[in-house]
Design a protein around this motif. Structure first.
Motif, PDB file in Angstrom:
ATOM      1  N   ARG A  89       8.676 -20.355  -5.557  1.00  0.00           N
ATOM      2  CA  ARG A  89       7.938 -19.514  -6.500  1.00  0.00           C
ATOM      3  C   ARG A  89       6.575 -19.135  -5.917  1.00  0.00           C
ATOM      4  N   ASN A  90       5.953 -20.059  -5.180  1.00  0.00           N
ATOM      5  CA  ASN A  90       4.662 -19.761  -4.589  1.00  0.00           C
ATOM      6  C   ASN A  90       4.754 -18.610  -3.594  1.00  0.00           C
ATOM      7  N   TYR A  91       5.827 -18.558  -2.801  1.00  0.00           N
ATOM      8  CA  TYR A  91       5.959 -17.472  -1.835  1.00  0.00           C
ATOM      9  C   TYR A  91       6.129 -16.135  -2.544  1.00  0.00           C
ATOM     10  N   ILE A  92       6.946 -16.101  -3.598  1.00  0.00           N
ATOM     11  CA  ILE A  92       7.128 -14.859  -4.341  1.00  0.00           C
ATOM     12  C   ILE A  92       5.793 -14.402  -4.926  1.00  0.00           C
ATOM     13  N   HIS A  93       5.044 -15.329  -5.495  1.00  0.00           N
ATOM     14  CA  HIS A  93       3.766 -14.953  -6.090  1.00  0.00           C
ATOM     15  C   HIS A  93       2.731 -14.578  -5.033  1.00  0.00           C
ATOM     16  N   THR A  94       2.785 -15.196  -3.863  1.00  0.00           N
ATOM     17  CA  THR A  94       1.894 -14.797  -2.780  1.00  0.00           C
ATOM     18  C   THR A  94       2.190 -13.369  -2.360  1.00  0.00           C
ATOM     19  N   LEU A  95       3.463 -13.049  -2.194  1.00  0.00           N
ATOM     20  CA  LEU A  95       3.856 -11.684  -1.842  1.00  0.00           C
ATOM     21  C   LEU A  95       3.458 -10.709  -2.955  1.00  0.00           C
ATOM     22  N   ALA A  96       3.711 -11.072  -4.207  1.00  0.00           N
ATOM     23  CA  ALA A  96       3.359 -10.209  -5.338  1.00  0.00           C
ATOM     24  C   ALA A  96       1.855  -9.962  -5.378  1.00  0.00           C
ATOM     25  N   CYS A  97       1.063 -11.007  -5.209  1.00  0.00           N
ATOM     26  CA  CYS A  97      -0.403 -10.854  -5.233  1.00  0.00           C
ATOM     27  C   CYS A  97      -0.882  -9.917  -4.132  1.00  0.00           C
ATOM     28  N   LYS A  98      -0.292 -10.049  -2.952  1.00  0.00           N
ATOM     29  CA  LYS A  98      -0.668  -9.172  -1.841  1.00  0.00           C
ATOM     30  C   LYS A  98      -0.348  -7.713  -2.187  1.00  0.00           C
ATOM     31  N   LEU A  99       0.848  -7.458  -2.719  1.00  0.00           N
ATOM     32  CA  LEU A  99       1.234  -6.095  -3.080  1.00  0.00           C
ATOM     33  C   LEU A  99       0.328  -5.538  -4.183  1.00  0.00           C
ATOM     34  N   ILE A 100      -0.014  -6.365  -5.151  1.00  0.00           N
ATOM     35  CA  ILE A 100      -0.886  -5.928  -6.250  1.00  0.00           C
ATOM     36  C   ILE A 100      -2.284  -5.629  -5.721  1.00  0.00           C
ATOM     37  N   GLN A 101      -2.824  -6.496  -4.882  1.00  0.00           N
ATOM     38  CA  GLN A 101      -4.157  -6.278  -4.310  1.00  0.00           C
ATOM     39  C   GLN A 101      -4.209  -5.014  -3.471  1.00  0.00           C
ATOM     40  N   GLU A 102      -3.119  -4.689  -2.800  1.00  0.00           N
ATOM     41  CA  GLU A 102      -3.061  -3.466  -1.991  1.00  0.00           C
ATOM     42  C   GLU A 102      -2.800  -2.232  -2.846  1.00  0.00           C
ATOM     43  N   GLY A 103      -2.612  -2.422  -4.153  1.00  0.00           N
ATOM     44  CA  GLY A 103      -2.354  -1.288  -5.049  1.00  0.00           C
ATOM     45  C   GLY A 103      -0.957  -0.721  -4.915  1.00  0.00           C
ATOM     46  N   LYS A 104      -0.027  -1.511  -4.388  1.00  0.00           N
ATOM     47  CA  LYS A 104       1.329  -1.029  -4.142  1.00  0.00           C
ATOM     48  C   LYS A 104       2.312  -1.399  -5.242  1.00  0.00           C
ATOM     49  N   ALA A 105       1.913  -2.268  -6.182  1.00  0.00           N
ATOM     50  CA  ALA A 105       2.859  -2.723  -7.199  1.00  0.00           C
ATOM     51  C   ALA A 105       2.107  -3.378  -8.350  1.00  0.00           C
ATOM     52  N   GLN A 106       2.830  -3.601  -9.428  1.00  0.00           N
ATOM     53  CA  GLN A 106       2.303  -4.305 -10.596  1.00  0.00           C
ATOM     54  C   GLN A 106       3.466  -4.964 -11.321  1.00  0.00           C
ATOM     55  N   TRP A 107       3.256  -6.191 -11.820  1.00  0.00           N
ATOM     56  CA  TRP A 107       4.295  -6.843 -12.617  1.00  0.00           C
ATOM     57  C   TRP A 107       4.512  -6.037 -13.883  1.00  0.00           C
ATOM     58  N   GLU A 108       5.769  -5.868 -14.261  1.00  0.00           N
ATOM     59  CA  GLU A 108       6.117  -5.170 -15.499  1.00  0.00           C
ATOM     60  C   GLU A 108       7.055  -6.046 -16.315  1.00  0.00           C
TER      61      GLU A 108
END
Length: 138
Positions: A89-108
């Motif tokens: 779960r930590n790896y998924i959230h690390t990847l998600a945080c990186k994508l969100i910080q780069e403005g490439k994605a958002q949790w929906e």
């Protein structure tokens, strides 16, 4: 995907189809006979059903998606990844945080399916998704 002992798995492959009922019949012919209920997701303008083969066909679940609202644009296919909700779960959230910080994605949140999703574009322009199942035990 393994990185430092952490892994993700393919959760499902999503496919946009013109009609769910017709697609269910066609996929049943190749062994995908087990299915969820058809779920309406009004805020996205779609209906979805998840199918699997009960082990008769090796492969991930398939999400069949029917667009039911005008002017909805979706990628024709996507690959969704999830983890096993322990150290992964930590790896998924690390990847998600990186994508969100780069403005490439958002949790929906998708409350109809009891999940949260995060769509992003892969290196070849492919549509990818991270899935977090709300019913998972952390």
């Amino acid at each position: 995907m393994k990185k430092g002992g952490l892994s993700m798995k393919i959760d499902h492959v999503g496919v946009v189809v013109p009609n769910l009922e017709d697609a269910l019949k066609e996929y049943a012919k190749i062994g995908y006979t087990d299915r969820s209920e058809i779920v309406e997701i009004p805020h996205r303008g779609i209906r979805v059903v998840f199918i699997n083969s009960l082990g008769l066909v090796m492969g991930p679940d398939i999400e069949l998606i029917q667009i039911v609202k005008d002017n909805i644009q979706l990628a024709p296919t996507h690959i969704a990844f999830s983890g096993f909700w322990n150290e992964e779960r930590n790896y998924i959230h690390t990847l998600a945080c990186k994508l969100i910080q780069e403005g490439k994605a958002q949790w929906e949140p998708i409350p109809e399916l009891n999940i949260e999703v995060l769509f992003f574009t892969g290196p070849g322009g492919e549509c990818l998704e991270l899935v977090e199942h709300a019913s998972a035990s952390y």
